[in-house]
Every structure is written in C-alpha cells, then in structure tokens.
Write a protein that holds these residues in place. Sequence first.
Motif, PDB file in Angstrom:
ATOM      1  N   ALA A 106       0.834  -1.214   0.000  1.00  0.00           N
ATOM      2  CA  ALA A 106       0.000   0.000   0.000  1.00  0.00           C
ATOM      3  C   ALA A 106       0.863   1.257   0.000  1.00  0.00           C
ATOM      4  O   ALA A 106       0.511   2.258   0.596  1.00  0.00           O
ATOM      5  CB  ALA A 106      -0.943  -0.004   1.198  1.00  0.00           C
ATOM      6  N   ALA A 107       2.009   1.198  -0.666  1.00  0.00           N
ATOM      7  CA  ALA A 107       2.899   2.356  -0.677  1.00  0.00           C
ATOM      8  C   ALA A 107       2.221   3.565  -1.299  1.00  0.00           C
ATOM      9  O   ALA A 107       1.542   3.463  -2.309  1.00  0.00           O
ATOM     10  CB  ALA A 107       4.180   2.022  -1.453  1.00  0.00           C
ATOM     11  N   ASP A 108       2.396   4.715  -0.649  1.00  0.00           N
ATOM     12  CA  ASP A 108       1.820   5.955  -1.178  1.00  0.00           C
ATOM     13  C   ASP A 108       2.899   7.034  -1.241  1.00  0.00           C
ATOM     14  O   ASP A 108       2.692   8.160  -0.859  1.00  0.00           O
ATOM     15  CB  ASP A 108       0.637   6.418  -0.322  1.00  0.00           C
ATOM     16  CG  ASP A 108       1.013   6.589   1.147  1.00  0.00           C
ATOM     17  OD1 ASP A 108       2.186   6.303   1.495  1.00  0.00           O
ATOM     18  OD2 ASP A 108       0.159   7.007   1.936  1.00  0.00           O
ATOM     19  N   ARG A 109       4.062   6.645  -1.746  1.00  0.00           N
ATOM     20  CA  ARG A 109       5.204   7.552  -1.739  1.00  0.00           C
ATOM     21  C   ARG A 109       4.951   8.776  -2.602  1.00  0.00           C
ATOM     22  O   ARG A 109       4.148   8.762  -3.529  1.00  0.00           O
ATOM     23  CB  ARG A 109       6.452   6.831  -2.240  1.00  0.00           C
ATOM     24  CG  ARG A 109       6.441   6.514  -3.724  1.00  0.00           C
ATOM     25  CD  ARG A 109       7.792   5.985  -4.160  1.00  0.00           C
ATOM     26  NE  ARG A 109       7.827   5.668  -5.585  1.00  0.00           N
ATOM     27  CZ  ARG A 109       8.080   6.565  -6.522  1.00  0.00           C
ATOM     28  NH1 ARG A 109       8.285   7.828  -6.189  1.00  0.00           N
ATOM     29  NH2 ARG A 109       8.118   6.218  -7.795  1.00  0.00           N
ATOM     30  N   SER A 110       5.699   9.834  -2.289  1.00  0.00           N
ATOM     31  CA  SER A 110       5.640  11.064  -3.066  1.00  0.00           C
ATOM     32  C   SER A 110       6.802  11.087  -4.047  1.00  0.00           C
ATOM     33  O   SER A 110       7.942  10.796  -3.685  1.00  0.00           O
ATOM     34  CB  SER A 110       5.721  12.278  -2.134  1.00  0.00           C
ATOM     35  OG  SER A 110       5.958  13.451  -2.858  1.00  0.00           O
ATOM     36  N   ALA A 111       6.521  11.419  -5.299  1.00  0.00           N
ATOM     37  CA  ALA A 111       7.577  11.495  -6.309  1.00  0.00           C
ATOM     38  C   ALA A 111       8.505  12.677  -6.065  1.00  0.00           C
ATOM     39  O   ALA A 111       9.628  12.712  -6.579  1.00  0.00           O
ATOM     40  CB  ALA A 111       6.961  11.592  -7.697  1.00  0.00           C
TER      41      ALA A 111
ATOM     42  N   GLY B 168       4.897  10.814   2.990  1.00  0.00           N
ATOM     43  CA  GLY B 168       5.286  11.893   2.087  1.00  0.00           C
ATOM     44  C   GLY B 168       6.696  11.788   1.560  1.00  0.00           C
ATOM     45  O   GLY B 168       7.132  12.636   0.780  1.00  0.00           O
ATOM     46  N   ALA B 169       7.444  10.737   1.960  1.00  0.00           N
ATOM     47  CA  ALA B 169       8.808  10.545   1.455  1.00  0.00           C
ATOM     48  C   ALA B 169       8.768   9.701   0.190  1.00  0.00           C
ATOM     49  O   ALA B 169       7.825   8.940  -0.045  1.00  0.00           O
ATOM     50  CB  ALA B 169       9.677   9.872   2.507  1.00  0.00           C
ATOM     51  N   GLN B 170       9.795   9.818  -0.626  1.00  0.00           N
ATOM     52  CA  GLN B 170       9.874   8.945  -1.796  1.00  0.00           C
ATOM     53  C   GLN B 170      10.721   7.718  -1.532  1.00  0.00           C
ATOM     54  O   GLN B 170      10.636   6.724  -2.262  1.00  0.00           O
ATOM     55  CB  GLN B 170      10.393   9.699  -3.010  1.00  0.00           C
ATOM     56  CG  GLN B 170      11.763  10.329  -2.880  1.00  0.00           C
ATOM     57  CD  GLN B 170      12.195  10.976  -4.189  1.00  0.00           C
ATOM     58  OE1 GLN B 170      12.468  10.303  -5.177  1.00  0.00           O
ATOM     59  NE2 GLN B 170      12.214  12.300  -4.218  1.00  0.00           N
ATOM     60  N   LEU B 171      11.522   7.754  -0.462  1.00  0.00           N
ATOM     61  CA  LEU B 171      12.358   6.598  -0.125  1.00  0.00           C
ATOM     62  C   LEU B 171      12.802   6.711   1.320  1.00  0.00           C
ATOM     63  O   LEU B 171      13.107   7.802   1.801  1.00  0.00           O
ATOM     64  CB  LEU B 171      13.587   6.546  -1.039  1.00  0.00           C
ATOM     65  CG  LEU B 171      14.439   5.281  -0.974  1.00  0.00           C
ATOM     66  CD1 LEU B 171      13.677   4.103  -1.577  1.00  0.00           C
ATOM     67  CD2 LEU B 171      15.758   5.480  -1.716  1.00  0.00           C
ATOM     68  N   LEU B 172      12.839   5.575   2.013  1.00  0.00           N
ATOM     69  CA  LEU B 172      13.354   5.500   3.375  1.00  0.00           C
ATOM     70  C   LEU B 172      14.519   4.529   3.379  1.00  0.00           C
ATOM     71  O   LEU B 172      14.411   3.408   2.861  1.00  0.00           O
ATOM     72  CB  LEU B 172      12.264   5.024   4.335  1.00  0.00           C
ATOM     73  CG  LEU B 172      12.669   4.751   5.784  1.00  0.00           C
ATOM     74  CD1 LEU B 172      13.241   5.998   6.447  1.00  0.00           C
ATOM     75  CD2 LEU B 172      11.468   4.220   6.580  1.00  0.00           C
ATOM     76  N   VAL B 173      15.656   4.943   3.941  1.00  0.00           N
ATOM     77  CA  VAL B 173      16.868   4.127   3.950  1.00  0.00           C
ATOM     78  C   VAL B 173      17.255   3.819   5.393  1.00  0.00           C
ATOM     79  O   VAL B 173      17.322   4.727   6.229  1.00  0.00           O
ATOM     80  CB  VAL B 173      18.032   4.850   3.245  1.00  0.00           C
ATOM     81  CG1 VAL B 173      19.268   3.946   3.194  1.00  0.00           C
ATOM     82  CG2 VAL B 173      17.629   5.286   1.837  1.00  0.00           C
ATOM     83  N   VAL B 174      17.498   2.544   5.679  1.00  0.00           N
ATOM     84  CA  VAL B 174      17.927   2.133   7.011  1.00  0.00           C
ATOM     85  C   VAL B 174      19.088   1.162   6.882  1.00  0.00           C
ATOM     86  O   VAL B 174      19.271   0.513   5.860  1.00  0.00           O
ATOM     87  CB  VAL B 174      16.779   1.470   7.816  1.00  0.00           C
ATOM     88  CG1 VAL B 174      15.681   2.470   8.112  1.00  0.00           C
ATOM     89  CG2 VAL B 174      16.219   0.258   7.073  1.00  0.00           C
ATOM     90  N   GLY B 175      19.876   1.060   7.955  1.00  0.00           N
ATOM     91  CA  GLY B 175      20.971   0.099   7.987  1.00  0.00           C
ATOM     92  C   GLY B 175      20.496  -1.226   8.537  1.00  0.00           C
ATOM     93  O   GLY B 175      19.432  -1.335   9.145  1.00  0.00           O
TER      94      GLY B 175
ATOM     95  N   CYS C 191       6.312   4.210   2.233  1.00  0.00           N
ATOM     96  CA  CYS C 191       7.032   4.368   0.974  1.00  0.00           C
ATOM     97  C   CYS C 191       8.012   3.209   0.850  1.00  0.00           C
ATOM     98  O   CYS C 191       8.236   2.474   1.822  1.00  0.00           O
ATOM     99  CB  CYS C 191       7.772   5.717   0.943  1.00  0.00           C
ATOM    100  SG  CYS C 191       9.146   5.830   2.114  1.00  0.00           S
ATOM    101  N   PRO C 192       8.613   3.013  -0.317  1.00  0.00           N
ATOM    102  CA  PRO C 192       9.630   1.967  -0.434  1.00  0.00           C
ATOM    103  C   PRO C 192      10.766   2.176   0.566  1.00  0.00           C
ATOM    104  O   PRO C 192      11.155   3.305   0.861  1.00  0.00           O
ATOM    105  CB  PRO C 192      10.121   2.126  -1.884  1.00  0.00           C
ATOM    106  CG  PRO C 192       8.955   2.703  -2.599  1.00  0.00           C
ATOM    107  CD  PRO C 192       8.317   3.650  -1.622  1.00  0.00           C
ATOM    108  N   VAL C 193      11.286   1.057   1.081  1.00  0.00           N
ATOM    109  CA  VAL C 193      12.366   1.075   2.068  1.00  0.00           C
ATOM    110  C   VAL C 193      13.571   0.339   1.499  1.00  0.00           C
ATOM    111  O   VAL C 193      13.425  -0.751   0.926  1.00  0.00           O
ATOM    112  CB  VAL C 193      11.934   0.396   3.381  1.00  0.00           C
ATOM    113  CG1 VAL C 193      13.080   0.414   4.396  1.00  0.00           C
ATOM    114  CG2 VAL C 193      10.700   1.062   3.956  1.00  0.00           C
ATOM    115  N   VAL C 194      14.756   0.929   1.650  1.00  0.00           N
ATOM    116  CA  VAL C 194      15.986   0.246   1.258  1.00  0.00           C
ATOM    117  C   VAL C 194      16.767  -0.104   2.525  1.00  0.00           C
ATOM    118  O   VAL C 194      17.059   0.764   3.340  1.00  0.00           O
ATOM    119  CB  VAL C 194      16.857   1.116   0.330  1.00  0.00           C
ATOM    120  CG1 VAL C 194      18.197   0.411   0.051  1.00  0.00           C
ATOM    121  CG2 VAL C 194      16.139   1.379  -0.981  1.00  0.00           C
TER     122      VAL C 194
END
Length: 298
Positions: free
Chosen positions: A140-145, A247-254, A279-282
């Motif tokens: 259900a990702a609703d990320r912002s471009a 509202g983010a386009q990407l979330l990055v975690v270690g 949003c998508p998570v890396v």
Amino acid sequence: MSTTDTQSGQPVVVGVDNGQSAGRAVEEAAAQARRWHRPLRVMHATGLTIVPWTDEHLLRVAAHTERCRQRALHVAPDLTVSAATEVDDPAAMLVAASREAAMVVVDGGRLGQAEAVLLGAIADKVMAHAECPVMVVPLAADRSATGPVVVGVDAHPHSEAAVTFAFAEAERRQAPLVAEHSWWWDEGNVSLARLDPDEERERIIESHRLVVAEMLAGFREEYPEVRVTESIVHGLAGTSLVQASRGAQLLVVGRRGLGGFPGLLLGSVSRHVVHHAHCPVVVVPSQTDAAVADGPVA
C-alpha cells in the motif's frame, strides 16, 4: 549512446510471485534500474515441493514472469530487461542473486494482512542475508515522487553504509535528504536523580545533535548539492521512521546484526520499518554484516 553502453555492470534484480502485488515491485525496480543505468532482471521461483512441478505449470509461471518483464518495459521502454523462472526457494534464489546484483527489489506488506504474510516472510529472509541493498515495496505504498529521501542515523557503524547510500540516492534523484535520529529518555529517572528535567532534556538533545552533525559532516562536503535537514526526535526509532516515511519517496535504514547469528541479522527497527512504512524502504548491509551473512537461508 546505445542501451548496451549505458546499461552495464551489476543488474537490479526484482523477485516476483504469482499475485497481482508483483506489479508495484516491478515498476519500482524498473524505475531504479533506469535511474542507475543498469539492466533489470525479473526472477520468479516456483518453490520446492516433494512432487515435481508439471511442464504445464512451469509454462504458466514462465508466462507470468514474461508479463512482469513486459510491465517493466512499459515503465522504461529503453531498459534492458531479462526474465528467469527457477525451481527453487524464492528467498534462497534472491539471496544467491544478490551476490552479483546492485540491488534486489521485493514485495513487502503490512503486518496483519493475511495475503502479505508469505511475502513478508520472504522479504525478511532476503533482507537478513542479501549481500547488496534490498528495496522492499509495501503493498500500500503511497510515496511522493517529489518528497525527500529519509535515512535513519545513529551512532553505530552499521548506519554509515545507509547514510552513504542515502546521500548518493538523494543526489541522483535531486531530492532533499532528511537525516532522522531518534532517542529515548525516561523523565522519571531524571526526577529521581534530582536534576532539572528541562535542563537535562536540552543537554541530552544537544549531545545527540552533536553525534548526528559529526556523522554527517564528511557527507555534506562530499555531496554539497544535497540539501540536508537533521531531525532529532524523542521516541522509538521504528515508530519515528515510519512516521517520517509519510510523504517521502524513499526510506533508507541500515541492517544491524544481533549477536552474530545469521537468523537474527535483521534488526528489530529494520523489520518494523519495512512492514509499516508508507514508501519503499531500502535496507543497506554494512561491511560487518557481510562477515555473518553467509549462513543458510532457512
């Protein structure tokens, strides 16, 4: 410049299943491969059973994989896209592919949705053992471009790889970067110590701000075009990062190891975030992770 010239090196790999949910992951993977000028590889694993799969079933699965390949080409017509269907465990196949990939992209899901339970289990295994960054795309990702890239920052070395990835990605996407750092403080302990709560709170906040500033200093110099906002939040890290993902386009975690056991390599914060983010998570492995990531994928 030809497609072959621009799309070389390690591919972006996306794992697909037989469900409709694969579409979101394929589209995100195609966009990322185009952004990185890399080829895309669409992969499907049938799973392992005692009774061999029939030829008819394998043909149906291969046809679905081909449809996913065509969907990627619809997103990025100039992309080099290959497809493969293997008789294998899905998680094991993607972990093996990660050894020669720039990124692995998988479907995720929100906890509590029955249809996402299997996807979530596969995503957890891939994230825990992969040797390259793993992007998890929520159902259900609703990320912002146009939103920011958000990265979780703490004082542990495992987050440095994530910060490096986030700065590079923010520059590539021409997006602002939010460095999110969470901390927790029990005000009752301060009261027992007879300290002024307000003064102690400001002291703690300032100490955390210095930690974040020190970690980001070198990256700010290396990526002067990236506009960075430091966010120091009082709260649990997983909850704060999920909120920041709106509202983010990407979330990055270690990825943090817990005790050195391969089965526990995925930290609780990373696991919480990938199942609840908007949003998508890396999830980015650190060099320390690589030393313990070679265990079997159960």
